[in-house]
Motif scaffolding. Structure first.
Motif, PDB file in Angstrom:
ATOM      1  N   GLU A 102     -11.265  -4.427   4.165  1.00 20.72           N
ATOM      2  CA  GLU A 102     -11.083  -4.771   2.756  1.00 20.72           C
ATOM      3  C   GLU A 102     -12.234  -5.675   2.262  1.00 20.72           C
ATOM      4  O   GLU A 102     -12.812  -5.443   1.203  1.00 20.72           O
ATOM      5  N   LEU A 110      -0.539  -5.779   2.981  1.00 22.33           N
ATOM      6  CA  LEU A 110      -1.646  -5.793   2.034  1.00 22.33           C
ATOM      7  C   LEU A 110      -1.166  -5.423   0.631  1.00 22.33           C
ATOM      8  O   LEU A 110      -1.875  -5.600  -0.338  1.00 22.33           O
ATOM      9  N   VAL A 135      -6.935   2.294  10.611  1.00 19.20           N
ATOM     10  CA  VAL A 135      -6.951   1.337   9.499  1.00 19.20           C
ATOM     11  C   VAL A 135      -6.786   2.113   8.207  1.00 19.20           C
ATOM     12  O   VAL A 135      -7.396   3.163   8.023  1.00 19.20           O
ATOM     13  N   MET A 136      -5.924   1.624   7.331  1.00 14.46           N
ATOM     14  CA  MET A 136      -5.841   2.184   5.982  1.00 14.46           C
ATOM     15  C   MET A 136      -5.988   1.014   5.022  1.00 14.46           C
ATOM     16  O   MET A 136      -5.043   0.248   4.844  1.00 14.46           O
ATOM     17  N   ASP A 137      -7.149   0.886   4.442  1.00 17.36           N
ATOM     18  CA  ASP A 137      -7.321  -0.210   3.496  1.00 17.36           C
ATOM     19  C   ASP A 137      -7.046   0.294   2.081  1.00 17.36           C
ATOM     20  O   ASP A 137      -6.621   1.436   1.889  1.00 17.36           O
ATOM     21  N   SER A 138      -7.288  -0.563   1.090  1.00 17.67           N
ATOM     22  CA  SER A 138      -6.899  -0.179  -0.264  1.00 17.67           C
ATOM     23  C   SER A 138      -7.719   1.011  -0.756  1.00 17.67           C
ATOM     24  O   SER A 138      -7.210   1.855  -1.487  1.00 17.67           O
ATOM     25  N   PHE A 139      -8.966   1.108  -0.323  1.00 25.88           N
ATOM     26  CA  PHE A 139      -9.781   2.231  -0.776  1.00 25.88           C
ATOM     27  C   PHE A 139      -9.250   3.554  -0.224  1.00 25.88           C
ATOM     28  O   PHE A 139      -9.068   4.529  -0.955  1.00 25.88           O
ATOM     29  N   ALA A 140      -8.986   3.575   1.081  1.00 28.40           N
ATOM     30  CA  ALA A 140      -8.473   4.798   1.704  1.00 28.40           C
ATOM     31  C   ALA A 140      -7.147   5.209   1.068  1.00 28.40           C
ATOM     32  O   ALA A 140      -6.925   6.384   0.773  1.00 28.40           O
ATOM     33  N   GLU A 194     -21.467   2.344   4.309  1.00 34.06           N
ATOM     34  CA  GLU A 194     -20.073   2.573   4.678  1.00 34.06           C
ATOM     35  C   GLU A 194     -19.881   2.582   6.186  1.00 34.06           C
ATOM     36  O   GLU A 194     -18.839   2.165   6.685  1.00 34.06           O
ATOM     37  N   MET A 216      -0.431  -2.107   6.048  1.00 41.03           N
ATOM     38  CA  MET A 216      -0.506  -1.618   4.660  1.00 41.03           C
ATOM     39  C   MET A 216       0.469  -2.348   3.744  1.00 41.03           C
ATOM     40  O   MET A 216       0.083  -2.794   2.658  1.00 41.03           O
ATOM     41  N   GLY A 234      -3.848  -9.725  -1.039  1.00 38.71           N
ATOM     42  CA  GLY A 234      -3.329  -8.964   0.094  1.00 38.71           C
ATOM     43  C   GLY A 234      -3.958  -9.429   1.392  1.00 38.71           C
ATOM     44  O   GLY A 234      -3.278  -9.632   2.395  1.00 38.71           O
ATOM     45  N   THR A 294       1.278   0.886  -1.042  1.00 40.35           N
ATOM     46  CA  THR A 294       2.352   1.861  -0.844  1.00 40.35           C
ATOM     47  C   THR A 294       1.790   3.225  -1.227  1.00 40.35           C
ATOM     48  O   THR A 294       0.700   3.311  -1.778  1.00 40.35           O
ATOM     49  N   ARG A 333      -6.050   4.462  -1.925  1.00 39.55           N
ATOM     50  CA  ARG A 333      -6.272   4.919  -3.293  1.00 39.55           C
ATOM     51  C   ARG A 333      -6.848   6.335  -3.306  1.00 39.55           C
ATOM     52  O   ARG A 333      -6.472   7.166  -4.131  1.00 39.55           O
ATOM     53  N   LEU A 365     -13.667   7.721   9.126  1.00 40.52           N
ATOM     54  CA  LEU A 365     -14.271   8.478   8.025  1.00 40.52           C
ATOM     55  C   LEU A 365     -14.892   7.506   7.037  1.00 40.52           C
ATOM     56  O   LEU A 365     -14.305   6.480   6.724  1.00 40.52           O
ATOM     57  N   THR A 366     -16.035   7.876   6.513  1.00 34.89           N
ATOM     58  CA  THR A 366     -16.611   7.024   5.475  1.00 34.89           C
ATOM     59  C   THR A 366     -15.980   7.406   4.137  1.00 34.89           C
ATOM     60  O   THR A 366     -15.320   8.435   4.010  1.00 34.89           O
ATOM     61  N   ASP A 367     -16.240   6.567   3.154  1.00 37.03           N
ATOM     62  CA  ASP A 367     -15.694   6.829   1.825  1.00 37.03           C
ATOM     63  C   ASP A 367     -16.248   8.142   1.265  1.00 37.03           C
ATOM     64  O   ASP A 367     -15.530   8.890   0.603  1.00 37.03           O
ATOM     65  N   ALA A 368     -17.515   8.398   1.581  1.00 35.21           N
ATOM     66  CA  ALA A 368     -18.134   9.637   1.097  1.00 35.21           C
ATOM     67  C   ALA A 368     -17.436  10.854   1.710  1.00 35.21           C
ATOM     68  O   ALA A 368     -17.203  11.852   1.032  1.00 35.21           O
TER      69      ALA A 368
END
Lengths: 297, 136, 114
Positions: free
Chosen positions: B45, C92, C53-58, B12, C89, B106, C95, C60, C20-23
Motif C-alpha cells: 500500500e 485495511l 497480498v491484495m492491496d487496495s489497488f488490486a 511496479e 484485506m 487502513g 471488501t 479496486r 502480477l504488476t498493475d500493468a
C-alpha cells in the motif's frame, strides 16, 4: 511519606524509647489477645453475622474460619511475618470465592476484627491513657498490614479465578465444525478484546476452509459487552468470511444491543443481522440445498 | 541478528520486491503467517503511494528489539509533492481525485505504530512498526 | 506477464499468478472484457489462490473488472482468497461488495452453474 511526616515519626520513636521498649508493648498486646481469645473470637463472629456478611456460609463455618484468621492474626502480630497469614488468606479465598463471597465482605470482616480488637484494648487500658496510646501505636500498623494482606490475597485470588474462567470461555468458543453439512456455528461467549477477536476470526477462516463451509452462524448471545470496537471486529469478521465465499448470519442480537449499535452508528447491514434473519436463513437453505430448522431442546 | 535492507521504489516490480523483502524479514523475526501477510499488505500500500504520488522513493526494513519484544521497522521516504492535509488523509474514506485512496488509515490499522511526516513540496516519510504478537 | 484465460463454455476461467504488476492486471481486464464479448460467456471466474497480498489497488482493479464484465452481461466470481489475505484485506478496510466470492475453483463453477 513526606519529609515532614518522617521527622515527626522519628520524634515519636524517641519518646517511646524513654518508656518501655516496643517489643515489650507487643508482648503485652499478644498476651492480651491470647488470654481473651474465646471471648474476642465469639464477639467477632457475632458481629460478622450481625453485619450480614458471609451470608453464604453457615454459623459453624464462620466460626471455624474466624478462629483460624484470629490465631493467624495474633501469630503475625507476634512474629512480624505475614507469609503464613497470606497463605491462609489465599487458601480461604480459594474456598469461598466459588461460593460467591464478594470483596467488600472480606474487607468488611477484616475491618470488624480490627474494630473488635481495638475496642478490647481500649477497655483494658482506658485507665492509663498514655499507655493505651502507645499500645494502639504498636497495634495499628500491624493490624493495617494484616487487613491489607488478607484483602489483597482475596483480590488476587479472585482475579486469578476470573482469568481462569475467561480462559475457559476462550476455549469454549472455538468454532463447532459441521453442525450440519457445510454449516459452522460460532458461539461467542464472554469478553471480546482485539487479540481474541483476531483469534476467533482466524479460527473461523481456517474452519471455513477445512469444512468447506458455505454458511456461518455467529451467535453473539453470550457477548458480555458491545461497543463500537466489538462491533467493528464483528463487521470485519463477517467481511473476511464473505471473502472466502461463506455467508454469515449473526444471531442473538438483543434489542438493547441493537439499540446500542444504532446509537453508536454501527451499520447493521454490514453485519447481516436482525430484521432479515428469516430471509437470510432461506437464502442459506437455498445455497445449502436443505432446510435449516430450529433445534429442539 | 542485525538485518537492514533497502529497496528503491521506481517501478511496479519494485513494489513486489519490497513486499517480498518485508515478508521474508517478517518470517525471520518470527511473525505469524497472518502477520507476514499484514506486513506485506501494508508495504504494498505504502510503496504504491510512493510510485503514484512521488514517482520514486526508498523503503528500508530493519529488525528491531525493544526489551524482550522483537519487531520490524519500515521507513518509506520520497521527495514527492507531499500530502497537503495529513489529518484529512488519515480519515477513513479519504481518497484522491484519481480514485486511488491513500489507504493510510487502513495501513495504520494493520501496523502497531504508524507515523507520517509530510512537508509540502519536499516529500513524505512514513515510519511504521509492528511487534511480534505474544501468543499464549 | 501474460495471464492465461481458459475457455470452459459457457464460462471463462483465469488464474492470477503471484506477483502480477498493475500493468498485468489492466491487460487482464482488457482481455477478459474482450473475450466475454467474443465467446458470449455467461460467467467469469478469477482464481486468486496464488495471490499472497491484495492491496487496495488490486482490490479496486478486480472490482472494476467485475463491473465491466457485468456490463457485458456476464457474472464474475472471485475465488481462492487465502484466509490470511482476507484477514489483512478487512483490516485495511477492503471488501468486494457486490461481487460473488467462492472458496475455490470448484465452488466458483458450482456457483455460476446454479
Amino acid at each position: 511519606m513526606s519529609k515532614k511526616d518522617e521527622k515527626r515519626s522519628y520524634g515519636e520513636v524517641a519518646t517511646v524509647a524513654t518508656e518501655e521498649p516496643r517489643s515489650e508493648l507487643l508482648r503485652q498486646l499478644v498476651a492480651h489477645l491470647r488470654q481473651n481469645r474465646t471471648q474476642l473470637r465469639q464477639e467477632w463472629a457475632h458481629r460478622i453475622t450481625e453485619a450480614m456478611l458471609l451470608t453464604s456460609m453457615t454459623q459453624d463455618e464462620i466460626f471455624a474460619e474466624a478462629t483460624s484468621i484470629y490465631d493467624n492474626h495474633v501469630d503475625a502480630l507476634e512474629s512480624g511475618t505475614f507469609e503464613t497469614l497470606q497463605a491462609y488468606a489465599r487458601n480461604l479465598s480459594e474456598r469461598i470465592i466459588p461460593r460467591g463471597v464478594e470483596t467488600d465482605e472480606v474487607v468488611g470482616i477484616v475491618l470488624l476484627l480490627r474494630d473488635v480488637l481495638a475496642r478490647s484494648l481500649f477497655a483494658k487500658y482506658q485507665q492509663d491513657f498514655a499507655l493505651l496510646n502507645r499500645i494502639l501505636d504498636t497495634y495499628e500498623p500491624a493490624a493495617n498490614r494484616v487487613a491489607n494482606s488478607v484483602a489483597v490475597s482475596f483480590v488476587q485470588e479472585r482475579e486469578r479465578t476470573i482469568m481462569q474462567q475467561q480462559e475457559a470461555m476462550r476455549e469454549l468458543s472455538i468454532p463447532v465444525p459441521q453442525v450440519r453439512e457445510r454449516l459452522l456455528i460460532l458461539p461467542i461467549i464472554g469478553v471480546i478484546d482485539p487479540q481474541r477477536a483476531r483469534q476467533l476470526t482466524e479460527q473461523l477462516l481456517r474452519g471455513i476452509r477445512t469444512n468447506r463451509a458455505k454458511v456461518v452462524v455467529i451467535d453473539i448471545t453470550g457477548v458480555a459487552a458491545m461497543d463500537s470496537n466489538v462491533a467493528n471486529h464483528l463487521v470485519q469478521t463477517v467481511g473476511a468470511c464473505r471473502l472466502l465465499g461463506a455467508k454469515v448470519i449473526v444471531t442473538g442480537l438483543s434489542p438493547v444491543i441493537a439499540q446500542t449499535l444504532v446509537t453508536i452508528r454501527v451499520d447493521l447491514t454490514k453485519m447481516n443481522t436482525a430484521g432479515d434473519l428469516q430471509g437470510r436463513i432461506e437464502e442459506a437453505e437455498k445455497s445449502l440445498g436443505y432446510k435449516v430448522m430450529p433445534a429442539e431442546q | 541478528m542485525e538485518i537492514e535492507t533497502k529497496v528503491h521504489i521506481g517501478s511496479e516490480n519494485d513494489i513486489i520486491e519490497a513486499r517480498e523483502r518485508g515478508r521474508t524479514i517478517g518470517k525471520i523475526v518470527g511473525f505469524h503467517p497472518v502477520d507476514q501477510t499484514i506486513i506485506a499488505t501494508a508495504i504494498s500500500e505504502i510503496a504504491r503511494n510512493i510510485l503514484f504520488f512521488a514517482n520514486q522513493g526508498m523503503m528500508s526494513f530493519e529488525v528491531i528489539n525493544e526489551g524482550n519484544r522483537r519487531g520490524i521497522l519500515i521507513v518509506a521516504q520520497d521527495a514527492g509533492p507531499g500530502i497537503p492535509d495529513i489529518s484529512m488523509a488519515m480519515q477513513d474514506g479519504y481518497s484522491t481525485s484519481r480514485g486511488l485512496g491513500l489507504g493510510l488509515p487502513g495501513v495504520r490499522r494493520l501496523m502497531d505504530e504508524f507515523q507520517v511526516i509530510s512537508i509540502s513540496g519536499k516529500g513524505t516519510t512514513v515510519t511504521m512498526k509492528k511487534w511480534v504478537a505474544e501468543y499464549d | 506477464m501474460e495471464v492465461p484465460i481458459l475457455k470452459q463454455s459457457p464460462h471463462l476461467i483465469t488464474t492470477i499468478q503471484a506477483a502480477l504488476t498493475d500493468a498485468d492486471l489492466i491487460r487482464l481486464q482488457d482481455a477478459l472484457v474482450e473475450q466475454v464479448g467474443r465467446y458470449r460467456s455467461k460467467g467469469v471466474i478469477i482464481d486468486v489462490t496464488a495471490l499472497d497480498v491484495m492491496d487496495s489497488f488490486a482490490t479496486r482493479t478486480l472490482r472494476s473488472i467485475a463491473h465491466m464484465i457485468k456490463l457485458r452481461g456476464a457474472e464474475t466470481v472471485i475465488c481462492g482468497i487465502q484466509p490470511e489475505v482476507a484477514f489483512a484485506m478487512v483490516q485495511l478496510g477492503l471488501t468486494l461488495e457486490g461481487i460473488s466470492t467462492a472458496l475455490d475453483l470448484e465452488e466458483g463453477l458450482a456457483l455460476l452453474n446454479q
